[in-house]
Design an enzyme around this catalytic site. Structure first.
Site, PDB file in Angstrom:
ATOM      1  N   GLU A   1       0.827  -1.208   0.000  1.00 56.24           N
ATOM      2  CA  GLU A   1       0.000   0.000   0.000  1.00 56.24           C
ATOM      3  C   GLU A   1       0.864   1.261   0.000  1.00 56.24           C
ATOM      4  OE1 GLU A   1      -3.881  -1.290   2.523  1.00 56.24           O
ATOM      5  OE2 GLU A   1      -2.027  -1.007   3.626  1.00 56.24           O
TER       6      GLU A   1
ATOM      7  N   ASP B   1     -10.371 -10.325   4.104  1.00 54.30           N
ATOM      8  CA  ASP B   1     -10.708 -11.688   4.539  1.00 54.30           C
ATOM      9  C   ASP B   1     -11.877 -11.565   5.511  1.00 54.30           C
ATOM     10  OD1 ASP B   1      -9.546 -11.742   7.515  1.00 54.30           O
ATOM     11  OD2 ASP B   1      -8.151 -10.618   6.278  1.00 54.30           O
TER      12      ASP B   1
HETATM   13  N1  SAH Z   1       2.774 -11.234   7.024  1.00 54.39           N
HETATM   14  C1  SAH Z   1       1.801 -10.202   6.875  1.00 54.39           C
HETATM   15  C2  SAH Z   1       1.326  -9.765   8.214  1.00 54.39           C
HETATM   16  C3  SAH Z   1       0.010  -9.199   8.138  1.00 54.39           C
HETATM   17  S1  SAH Z   1      -0.702  -8.878   9.668  1.00 54.39           S
HETATM   18  C4  SAH Z   1       2.364  -9.077   6.013  1.00 54.39           C
HETATM   19  O1  SAH Z   1       3.130  -8.246   6.484  1.00 54.39           O
HETATM   20  O2  SAH Z   1       2.071  -9.081   4.830  1.00 54.39           O
HETATM   21  C5  SAH Z   1      -2.265  -8.366   9.104  1.00 54.39           C
HETATM   22  C6  SAH Z   1      -2.410  -6.931   8.722  1.00 54.39           C
HETATM   23  O3  SAH Z   1      -3.653  -6.769   8.066  1.00 54.39           O
HETATM   24  C7  SAH Z   1      -2.441  -6.011   9.912  1.00 54.39           C
HETATM   25  O4  SAH Z   1      -1.914  -4.759   9.517  1.00 54.39           O
HETATM   26  C8  SAH Z   1      -3.938  -5.913  10.242  1.00 54.39           C
HETATM   27  O5  SAH Z   1      -4.288  -4.599  10.596  1.00 54.39           O
HETATM   28  C9  SAH Z   1      -4.659  -6.310   8.957  1.00 54.39           C
HETATM   29  N2  SAH Z   1      -5.613  -7.436   9.008  1.00 54.39           N
HETATM   30  C10 SAH Z   1      -6.210  -7.953   7.901  1.00 54.39           C
HETATM   31  N3  SAH Z   1      -6.987  -8.992   8.209  1.00 54.39           N
HETATM   32  C11 SAH Z   1      -6.915  -9.147   9.565  1.00 54.39           C
HETATM   33  C12 SAH Z   1      -7.487 -10.087  10.480  1.00 54.39           C
HETATM   34  N4  SAH Z   1      -8.284 -11.064  10.048  1.00 54.39           N
HETATM   35  N5  SAH Z   1      -7.168  -9.968  11.785  1.00 54.39           N
HETATM   36  C13 SAH Z   1      -6.335  -8.984  12.216  1.00 54.39           C
HETATM   37  N6  SAH Z   1      -5.751  -8.087  11.381  1.00 54.39           N
HETATM   38  C14 SAH Z   1      -6.029  -8.150  10.063  1.00 54.39           C
END
Ligand code: SAH
Length: 250
Positions: free
Chosen positions: A13, A217
């Protein structure tokens, strides 16, 4: 002129936002890269929030203390919780809550000790602007994504929701956990890991905050599969389009 912070949750992003900035210059504070420059003629500072509430809180504090931003716009992705909050929809936060804050029985569950409250508000004016920019993007963008992406993610009729966004230091990726959150916080539209931390810092400093999250998701057993695919193919295009629309209109 006022300076607006544009905060992204993920590398993909931020990269899309930096592509819109002609003259950004990097400054590292607290191990984080802040990008100062312009976007559609506005003074902006773009930054990656880092994942989780602590990273979010220190980023927000640096933006305010070191860069003197007067407003903050946050774009990211989130897991949908509310009925009808589907992958590809957008949630614009009106209020925030930390779902993993629990100092009970001394304080009521979710109340942030010292504040006498569990929820923090988004700025009404910035949020209304962000919601109309998001709705505009939702009406145009899906048709540009191509038939493949549209059917894979079921993005035919994406909607823009406004209401409660909840944050915690957990990636919610089981149907049992998302159901538990829905049971305790039936008003929550979506769950992520940073928004409520930004809201608390912005409350402390009186800085207006607006947050938009594209639903990547449903925070269920399929979340770990849907999340990376959505990021790769869809999310970055939503956030940069929303930011561009927002700043072009301002
Ligand atoms: N390995 C991944 C980590 C993502 S953590 C990466 O860096 O690509 C997930 C991120 O998306 C966080 O910033 C959170 O704010 C958001 N997010 C999306 N779906 C989520 C969910 N089901 N639960 C918690 N956070 C979520």
């Amino acid at each position: 002129m006022t300076t607006t912070a544009i905060v992204s949750a993920l590398h993909e992003e931020l990269a899309a936002v930096l592509e819109l900035m002609p003259d950004e210059r990097q400054q590292v504070v607290g191990g984080r890269s802040f990008w100062r420059g312009h976007l559609h003629g506005h003074d902006v500072v773009a930054v990656l929030s880092g994942i989780g509430k602590v990273a979010a809180a220190t980023t927000a504090t640096s933006l305010i203390e070191r860069f003197g931003v007067q407003s903050i716009v946050f774009t990211g992705v989130a897991g949908g919780l509310g009925d009808g909050v589907n992958v590809g929809d957008v949630v614009v936060a009106q209020r925030f809550l930390q779902h993993d804050m629990d100092a009970s029985p001394i304080f009521p569950r979710h109340e942030v000790p010292g504040y006498g409250r569990a929820t923090f508000e988004a700025d009404a004016v910035q949020t209304a602007r962000l919601a109309s920019a998001s709705a505009l993007v939702l009406s145009a963008l899906p048709s540009q994504l191509g038939a493949d992406v549209l059917t894979t993610f079921g993005l035919q009729a994406p909607r823009c929701h406004q209401g409660l966004l909840i944050s915690g230091d957990r990636f919610v990726a089981t149907t049992a956990e998302s159901q538990a959150l829905r049971d305790v916080l039936p008003d929550a539209l979506a769950v992520e890991m940073e928004g409520a931390a930004f809201a608390q810092v912005c409350h402390d400093y009186g800085v207006p905050l607006a947050v938009v999250r594209t639903i990547s998701d449903r925070a269920d057993d399929a979340a770990h599969v849907d999340f990376p695919r959505f990021l790769r193919e869809v999310a970055r295009r939503y956030s940069s389009a929303i930011i561009e629309t927002l700043l072009r209109k301002k």
